[in-house]
Scaffold this motif. Sequence first.
Motif, PDB file in Angstrom:
ATOM      1  N   PHE A  26      46.101   6.401  26.950  1.00 56.66           N
ATOM      2  CA  PHE A  26      45.546   5.058  26.798  1.00 56.66           C
ATOM      3  C   PHE A  26      44.325   4.872  27.703  1.00 56.66           C
ATOM      4  CE2 PHE A  26      45.758   0.385  27.689  1.00 56.66           C
ATOM      5  CZ  PHE A  26      45.424  -0.029  26.409  1.00 56.66           C
ATOM      6  N   VAL A  27      44.437   5.306  28.951  1.00 63.92           N
ATOM      7  CA  VAL A  27      43.315   5.179  29.889  1.00 63.92           C
ATOM      8  C   VAL A  27      42.149   6.061  29.465  1.00 63.92           C
ATOM      9  CG1 VAL A  27      42.577   5.584  32.266  1.00 63.92           C
ATOM     10  CG2 VAL A  27      44.781   4.509  31.821  1.00 63.92           C
ATOM     11  N   LEU A  28      42.436   7.302  29.087  1.00 69.69           N
ATOM     12  CA  LEU A  28      41.371   8.216  28.685  1.00 69.69           C
ATOM     13  C   LEU A  28      40.650   7.722  27.429  1.00 69.69           C
ATOM     14  CD1 LEU A  28      43.011  11.717  29.290  1.00 69.69           C
ATOM     15  CD2 LEU A  28      41.263  10.569  30.662  1.00 69.69           C
ATOM     16  N   GLY A  29      41.389   7.104  26.526  1.00 68.88           N
ATOM     17  CA  GLY A  29      40.764   6.574  25.323  1.00 68.88           C
ATOM     18  C   GLY A  29      39.683   5.555  25.646  1.00 68.88           C
ATOM     19  N   HIS A  30      39.935   4.713  26.642  1.00 68.11           N
ATOM     20  CA  HIS A  30      38.932   3.729  27.050  1.00 68.11           C
ATOM     21  C   HIS A  30      37.824   4.382  27.865  1.00 68.11           C
ATOM     22  CE1 HIS A  30      40.694  -0.208  25.859  1.00 68.11           C
ATOM     23  NE2 HIS A  30      41.793   0.507  25.822  1.00 68.11           N
ATOM     24  N   ALA A  31      38.187   5.357  28.686  1.00 68.22           N
ATOM     25  CA  ALA A  31      37.170   6.016  29.506  1.00 68.22           C
ATOM     26  C   ALA A  31      36.171   6.771  28.647  1.00 68.22           C
ATOM     27  CB  ALA A  31      37.847   6.970  30.494  1.00 68.22           C
ATOM     28  N   PHE A  32      36.647   7.477  27.626  1.00 68.39           N
ATOM     29  CA  PHE A  32      35.755   8.250  26.772  1.00 68.39           C
ATOM     30  C   PHE A  32      34.841   7.347  25.958  1.00 68.39           C
ATOM     31  CE2 PHE A  32      39.119  11.793  26.740  1.00 68.39           C
ATOM     32  CZ  PHE A  32      38.565  12.347  27.883  1.00 68.39           C
ATOM     33  N   ARG A  33      35.273   6.136  25.692  1.00 68.64           N
ATOM     34  CA  ARG A  33      34.423   5.186  24.970  1.00 68.64           C
ATOM     35  C   ARG A  33      33.552   4.376  25.916  1.00 68.64           C
ATOM     36  NH1 ARG A  33      38.329   2.781  20.139  1.00 68.64           N
ATOM     37  NH2 ARG A  33      39.243   4.770  19.537  1.00 68.64           N
ATOM     38  N   ARG A  34      33.614   4.719  27.201  1.00 71.10           N
ATOM     39  CA  ARG A  34      32.805   4.049  28.230  1.00 71.10           C
ATOM     40  C   ARG A  34      33.064   2.548  28.258  1.00 71.10           C
ATOM     41  NH1 ARG A  34      29.113   7.610  30.242  1.00 71.10           N
ATOM     42  NH2 ARG A  34      28.605   9.434  28.963  1.00 71.10           N
ATOM     43  N   ARG A  35      34.326   2.186  28.119  1.00 71.28           N
ATOM     44  CA  ARG A  35      34.711   0.780  28.195  1.00 71.28           C
ATOM     45  C   ARG A  35      35.282   0.477  29.576  1.00 71.28           C
ATOM     46  NH1 ARG A  35      37.776   0.170  22.329  1.00 71.28           N
ATOM     47  NH2 ARG A  35      35.888   0.201  21.040  1.00 71.28           N
ATOM     48  N   PRO A  36      35.218  -0.780  30.027  1.00 71.04           N
ATOM     49  CA  PRO A  36      35.754  -1.125  31.355  1.00 71.04           C
ATOM     50  C   PRO A  36      37.222  -0.728  31.478  1.00 71.04           C
ATOM     51  CG  PRO A  36      34.469  -2.939  30.458  1.00 71.04           C
ATOM     52  CD  PRO A  36      34.602  -1.947  29.344  1.00 71.04           C
ATOM     53  N   LEU A  37      37.581  -0.196  32.631  1.00 76.03           N
ATOM     54  CA  LEU A  37      38.947   0.284  32.855  1.00 76.03           C
ATOM     55  C   LEU A  37      39.868  -0.789  33.423  1.00 76.03           C
ATOM     56  CD1 LEU A  37      38.163   3.763  34.452  1.00 76.03           C
ATOM     57  CD2 LEU A  37      38.903   3.313  32.105  1.00 76.03           C
ATOM     58  N   ILE A  38      39.306  -1.880  33.917  1.00 73.13           N
ATOM     59  CA  ILE A  38      40.136  -2.863  34.596  1.00 73.13           C
ATOM     60  C   ILE A  38      41.180  -3.471  33.663  1.00 73.13           C
ATOM     61  CG2 ILE A  38      38.413  -4.671  34.153  1.00 73.13           C
ATOM     62  CD1 ILE A  38      39.334  -5.999  36.753  1.00 73.13           C
ATOM     63  N   TRP A  39      40.824  -3.662  32.384  1.00 75.48           N
ATOM     64  CA  TRP A  39      41.756  -4.339  31.467  1.00 75.48           C
ATOM     65  C   TRP A  39      42.912  -3.432  31.049  1.00 75.48           C
ATOM     66  CZ3 TRP A  39      40.337  -8.695  32.877  1.00 75.48           C
ATOM     67  CH2 TRP A  39      38.985  -9.029  33.007  1.00 75.48           C
ATOM     68  N   PRO A  40      42.686  -2.178  30.660  1.00 78.37           N
ATOM     69  CA  PRO A  40      43.843  -1.318  30.386  1.00 78.37           C
ATOM     70  C   PRO A  40      44.694  -1.065  31.621  1.00 78.37           C
ATOM     71  CG  PRO A  40      41.790  -0.054  30.273  1.00 78.37           C
ATOM     72  CD  PRO A  40      41.420  -1.493  30.308  1.00 78.37           C
ATOM     73  N   LEU A  41      44.072  -0.944  32.788  1.00 77.99           N
ATOM     74  CA  LEU A  41      44.839  -0.738  34.014  1.00 77.99           C
ATOM     75  C   LEU A  41      45.685  -1.966  34.332  1.00 77.99           C
ATOM     76  CD1 LEU A  41      42.188   1.001  36.312  1.00 77.99           C
ATOM     77  CD2 LEU A  41      44.142   2.051  35.169  1.00 77.99           C
ATOM     78  N   LEU A  42      45.130  -3.134  34.117  1.00 81.13           N
ATOM     79  CA  LEU A  42      45.879  -4.367  34.343  1.00 81.13           C
ATOM     80  C   LEU A  42      47.070  -4.449  33.393  1.00 81.13           C
ATOM     81  CD1 LEU A  42      46.204  -7.094  35.737  1.00 81.13           C
ATOM     82  CD2 LEU A  42      44.593  -8.066  34.083  1.00 81.13           C
ATOM     83  N   GLY A  43      46.852  -4.075  32.139  1.00 78.68           N
ATOM     84  CA  GLY A  43      47.954  -4.103  31.177  1.00 78.68           C
ATOM     85  C   GLY A  43      49.060  -3.135  31.544  1.00 78.68           C
ATOM     86  N   ILE A  44      48.701  -1.909  31.927  1.00 80.50           N
ATOM     87  CA  ILE A  44      49.708  -0.924  32.321  1.00 80.50           C
ATOM     88  C   ILE A  44      50.486  -1.413  33.544  1.00 80.50           C
ATOM     89  CG2 ILE A  44      50.025   1.384  33.296  1.00 80.50           C
ATOM     90  CD1 ILE A  44      47.766   2.347  31.498  1.00 80.50           C
ATOM     91  N   GLY A  45      49.766  -1.983  34.507  1.00 83.76           N
ATOM     92  CA  GLY A  45      50.436  -2.507  35.696  1.00 83.76           C
ATOM     93  C   GLY A  45      51.402  -3.632  35.363  1.00 83.76           C
ATOM     94  N   LEU A  46      51.007  -4.520  34.461  1.00 85.90           N
ATOM     95  CA  LEU A  46      51.896  -5.618  34.069  1.00 85.90           C
ATOM     96  C   LEU A  46      53.131  -5.095  33.343  1.00 85.90           C
ATOM     97  CD1 LEU A  46      49.334  -8.321  32.861  1.00 85.90           C
ATOM     98  CD2 LEU A  46      50.699  -8.320  34.957  1.00 85.90           C
ATOM     99  N   GLY A  47      52.952  -4.055  32.534  1.00 83.74           N
ATOM    100  CA  GLY A  47      54.100  -3.474  31.846  1.00 83.74           C
ATOM    101  C   GLY A  47      55.110  -2.907  32.814  1.00 83.74           C
ATOM    102  N   TYR A  48      54.627  -2.164  33.814  1.00 77.66           N
ATOM    103  CA  TYR A  48      55.530  -1.610  34.818  1.00 77.66           C
ATOM    104  C   TYR A  48      56.110  -2.699  35.717  1.00 77.66           C
ATOM    105  CZ  TYR A  48      54.495   3.230  33.681  1.00 77.66           C
ATOM    106  OH  TYR A  48      54.403   4.429  33.046  1.00 77.66           O
ATOM    107  N   LEU A  49      55.357  -3.763  35.923  1.00 79.45           N
ATOM    108  CA  LEU A  49      55.892  -4.885  36.692  1.00 79.45           C
ATOM    109  C   LEU A  49      57.063  -5.524  35.941  1.00 79.45           C
ATOM    110  CD1 LEU A  49      55.638  -6.681  39.192  1.00 79.45           C
ATOM    111  CD2 LEU A  49      54.037  -8.124  37.896  1.00 79.45           C
ATOM    112  N   GLY A  50      56.930  -5.618  34.626  1.00 83.30           N
ATOM    113  CA  GLY A  50      58.040  -6.133  33.826  1.00 83.30           C
ATOM    114  C   GLY A  50      59.269  -5.243  33.942  1.00 83.30           C
TER     115      GLY A  50
END
Length: 225
Positions: A26-50
């Motif tokens: 998921f992270v690499l998919g955004h990185a390869f498209r040169r998209r901001p990483l803060i939003w996927p990282l925030l989502g992953i963190g929220l999932g693990y927080l749940g």
Amino acid sequence: MDIANLLSFWAVSLLLIVTPGPDWAFVLGHAFRRRPLIWPLLGIGLGYLGLTFVVSGGLGALVARHPALLSIVTVLGVIVLLRIGWTMVRAALSGQVAVAVEETAPAAEPRGGGVATLTRTDAVVDKRKRIIATGAAVSGLNPKGLMLFIALLPQFVAPAAWPVTAQMFVLGLVFIVSATCFYALLGIFAGRVLAGSAQASRILTGVAGGAMMVVAAAMLAQHFL
């Protein structure tokens, strides 16, 4: 809390985090498209927080004792992983991998363009919300992650220290911070080094997407077969 237990858990967490999986893809998919990483990282963190809330609150054991609930989580997780994996494979095949980062507003707005600017901003906000929700689903709906938390956290709890719930929650936060930092470094490296080559980006995106789909199929087969 027992510092030795905390450090031991952190070491085990790092071994698990550096192992490629759905979060990586998921992270690499955004990185390869040169998209901001803060939003996927925030989502992953929220999932693990749940997951941390679920396990520390005792609900993880409830899910583990009821196969039907775990089956629902498994199916939902598989659907999410298959959808993301197929999107990445399709992007790799079509060559739409290395793209520019979207701007939040146009460089020059003509007179009377206030409504257009507002609409564009709303669209960007909605897209970020979808990315966060998808990231949370990738980590939070991963039944292996849930079972891992259930099996791992209790092993590093010291009975004579803080309340068990508080200790599990702190351990979960340690995992979340470690995972977020590692995925951020991974994404930065992939975006600045690997994404420089369009062909390499396409290949790695396709491989990551295919691996995610294989993981999803393996999860489904392991649970129901």
